[in-house]
Design a protein around this motif. Structure first.
Motif, PDB file in Angstrom:
ATOM      1  N   LYS A  67      20.822  31.730 -41.081  1.00  0.00           N
ATOM      2  CA  LYS A  67      20.492  29.985 -41.399  1.00  0.00           C
ATOM      3  C   LYS A  67      21.390  29.920 -42.721  1.00  0.00           C
ATOM      4  CE  LYS A  67      16.304  28.100 -41.252  1.00  0.00           C
ATOM      5  NZ  LYS A  67      14.697  27.478 -41.379  1.00  0.00           N
ATOM      6  N   SER A  68      22.508  28.790 -43.390  1.00  0.00           N
ATOM      7  CA  SER A  68      22.537  29.509 -44.897  1.00  0.00           C
ATOM      8  C   SER A  68      21.685  28.624 -46.025  1.00  0.00           C
ATOM      9  CB  SER A  68      23.980  28.315 -45.044  1.00  0.00           C
ATOM     10  OG  SER A  68      23.850  27.009 -44.856  1.00  0.00           O
ATOM     11  N   LEU A  69      21.776  29.152 -47.462  1.00  0.00           N
ATOM     12  CA  LEU A  69      20.603  28.677 -48.016  1.00  0.00           C
ATOM     13  C   LEU A  69      20.389  26.946 -48.014  1.00  0.00           C
ATOM     14  CD1 LEU A  69      22.319  31.904 -50.154  1.00  0.00           C
ATOM     15  CD2 LEU A  69      20.300  31.671 -49.193  1.00  0.00           C
ATOM     16  N   LYS A  70      22.003  26.600 -48.254  1.00  0.00           N
ATOM     17  CA  LYS A  70      21.106  25.260 -49.141  1.00  0.00           C
ATOM     18  C   LYS A  70      20.969  24.524 -47.936  1.00  0.00           C
ATOM     19  CE  LYS A  70      25.007  23.399 -51.296  1.00  0.00           C
ATOM     20  NZ  LYS A  70      26.506  22.871 -51.681  1.00  0.00           N
ATOM     21  N   GLU A  71      20.395  23.575 -47.491  1.00  0.00           N
ATOM     22  CA  GLU A  71      19.297  22.879 -46.914  1.00  0.00           C
ATOM     23  C   GLU A  71      20.556  22.225 -46.168  1.00  0.00           C
ATOM     24  OE1 GLU A  71      15.686  21.112 -46.118  1.00  0.00           O
ATOM     25  OE2 GLU A  71      16.705  19.643 -47.838  1.00  0.00           O
ATOM     26  N   ASP A  72      21.438  21.069 -47.235  1.00  0.00           N
ATOM     27  CA  ASP A  72      22.288  20.566 -46.382  1.00  0.00           C
ATOM     28  C   ASP A  72      23.254  21.164 -45.392  1.00  0.00           C
ATOM     29  OD1 ASP A  72      22.958  20.985 -48.623  1.00  0.00           O
ATOM     30  OD2 ASP A  72      24.659  19.248 -49.330  1.00  0.00           O
ATOM     31  N   GLN A  73      23.154  22.440 -45.839  1.00  0.00           N
ATOM     32  CA  GLN A  73      24.573  23.987 -44.631  1.00  0.00           C
ATOM     33  C   GLN A  73      23.792  23.904 -43.725  1.00  0.00           C
ATOM     34  OE1 GLN A  73      28.066  24.025 -46.089  1.00  0.00           O
ATOM     35  NE2 GLN A  73      27.582  21.782 -47.492  1.00  0.00           N
ATOM     36  N   HIS A  74      22.539  23.760 -43.719  1.00  0.00           N
ATOM     37  CA  HIS A  74      21.679  24.243 -42.291  1.00  0.00           C
ATOM     38  C   HIS A  74      22.493  23.756 -41.288  1.00  0.00           C
ATOM     39  CE1 HIS A  74      19.251  26.431 -44.931  1.00  0.00           C
ATOM     40  NE2 HIS A  74      17.712  25.627 -44.375  1.00  0.00           N
ATOM     41  N   PRO A  75      22.539  24.348 -40.096  1.00  0.00           N
ATOM     42  CA  PRO A  75      23.337  23.853 -39.048  1.00  0.00           C
ATOM     43  C   PRO A  75      22.252  22.639 -38.791  1.00  0.00           C
ATOM     44  CG  PRO A  75      22.992  26.319 -38.735  1.00  0.00           C
ATOM     45  CD  PRO A  75      22.958  25.727 -40.695  1.00  0.00           C
ATOM     46  N   ALA A  76      23.524  22.044 -38.228  1.00  0.00           N
ATOM     47  CA  ALA A  76      22.233  20.699 -37.115  1.00  0.00           C
ATOM     48  C   ALA A  76      22.595  19.633 -36.086  1.00  0.00           C
ATOM     49  CB  ALA A  76      22.704  19.434 -38.403  1.00  0.00           C
ATOM     50  N   PHE A  77      21.766  19.370 -35.369  1.00  0.00           N
ATOM     51  CA  PHE A  77      21.944  18.880 -34.443  1.00  0.00           C
ATOM     52  C   PHE A  77      21.455  17.233 -34.007  1.00  0.00           C
ATOM     53  CE2 PHE A  77      20.273  18.523 -29.188  1.00  0.00           C
ATOM     54  CZ  PHE A  77      21.264  17.808 -29.006  1.00  0.00           C
ATOM     55  N   ILE A  78      22.361  16.606 -34.008  1.00  0.00           N
ATOM     56  CA  ILE A  78      22.207  15.101 -34.879  1.00  0.00           C
ATOM     57  C   ILE A  78      22.633  14.410 -33.599  1.00  0.00           C
ATOM     58  CG2 ILE A  78      23.666  13.175 -35.835  1.00  0.00           C
ATOM     59  CD1 ILE A  78      24.697  15.457 -37.600  1.00  0.00           C
ATOM     60  N   LEU A  79      21.682  13.511 -33.469  1.00  0.00           N
ATOM     61  CA  LEU A  79      21.246  12.544 -31.502  1.00  0.00           C
ATOM     62  C   LEU A  79      21.705  11.021 -32.356  1.00  0.00           C
ATOM     63  CD1 LEU A  79      18.182  14.151 -29.573  1.00  0.00           C
ATOM     64  CD2 LEU A  79      21.281  14.155 -28.881  1.00  0.00           C
ATOM     65  N   CYS A  80      22.546  10.199 -31.506  1.00  0.00           N
ATOM     66  CA  CYS A  80      22.339   8.594 -31.964  1.00  0.00           C
ATOM     67  C   CYS A  80      22.054   7.770 -30.275  1.00  0.00           C
ATOM     68  CB  CYS A  80      23.474   8.459 -32.708  1.00  0.00           C
ATOM     69  SG  CYS A  80      23.768   6.821 -32.472  1.00  0.00           S
TER      70      CYS A  80
END
Length: 255
Positions: free
Chosen positions: A176-189
């Protein structure tokens, strides 16, 4: 997947139609299977779904979602417009689909829409969710994993939801990276069709994902979080990109 041959006497060019897509300064001409042939073919990857348009518009307006990151698109189909927009700001983009016919059209669309400096950053790969060989082939080319994984309208077949999350899980980076908005994300639309939200959330949690936020309705758990999907839509004039249908966006991170 199987692909039914068109009736004899129809040339291949008649099977396809071109759709114009304008997203601010990104303009694409996307070749898809013509409406009258879509019913002849089992693959859903040969047309362009509204959720792809919405997500592509979001990425075009919010390049920071993928800027400086590696992005993977799952089930991108023949259009690949999210990947084509992302390649402008991402370090690397992998556009994947399980259907070879869709990939064939995708490669044509990419070469006719993307110019050489960006072309080098965009890789297309066959990826059937849960297919170990396909997954390993992608890992070999991108050892670090992907900080952003996107899927548009990939949740409508119940049997594929678990392999979808399983695949996303193994292709996200481990640390994980330290900043939350830099955490890896899985985005579904998606438009929620045969698979409802509880089923998706249950599959997500089985693979260690938690829902950080969803749109259009924010989840109560997100009150204290810095990240909100609604911020992607803050720019004025976005309304024309939001289709009238009931599209949802779900933003997951690893627990």
């Amino acid at each position: 997947g199987s692909f039914h041959m068109t009736p004899s006497g129809i040339s291949a060019t008649d099977e396809n139609e071109i759709i114009d897509i304008g997203l601010g300064d990104c303009n694409f001409k996307i070749k898809v299977l013509s409406k009258e042939y879509q019913h002849t073919c089992k693959s859903t990857g040969l047309m362009l779904w509204e959720s792809a348009r919405l997500m592509a518009a979001v990425l075009a307006r919010n390049p920071s979602i993928v800027a400086g990151k590696r992005m993977l698109e799952l089930g991108c189909g023949c259009g690949g417009i999210c990947s084509m927009v992302a390649v402008r700001s991402a370090i690397a983009v992998f556009a994947t689909d399980g259907d070879e016919k869709a990939l064939e059209l995708l490669n044509q669309n990419i070469t006719s829409n993307i110019s050489p400096p960006f072309l080098a950053k965009l890789t297309t790969k066959r990826l059937e969710w849960g297919n170990r060989d396909h997954i390993e082939a992608i890992k070999d080319e991108n050892v670090e994993g992907f900080e952003v994984i996107i899927g548009t309208d990939v949740t409508y077949i119940p049997e594929t939801i678990l392999p979808l999350f399983a695949t996303a899980r193994v292709l996200l980076p481990r640390e994980k990276s330290l900043k939350e908005d830099q955490h890896p994300a899985f985005i579904l639309c998606h438009v929620l069709r045969r698979v409802d939200e509880p089923s998706i959330l249950s599959a997500a949690s089985q693979y260690g994902f938690r829902l950080v936020d969803k749109w259009p309705t924010g989840s109560p758990t997100n009150q204290h979080r810095s990240f909100k999907i609604s911020s992607w839509f803050s720019e004025s004039g976005f309304d024309k990109y939001i289709p009238s249908s009931a599209l949802n966006i779900m933003y997951f991170q690893i627990e």
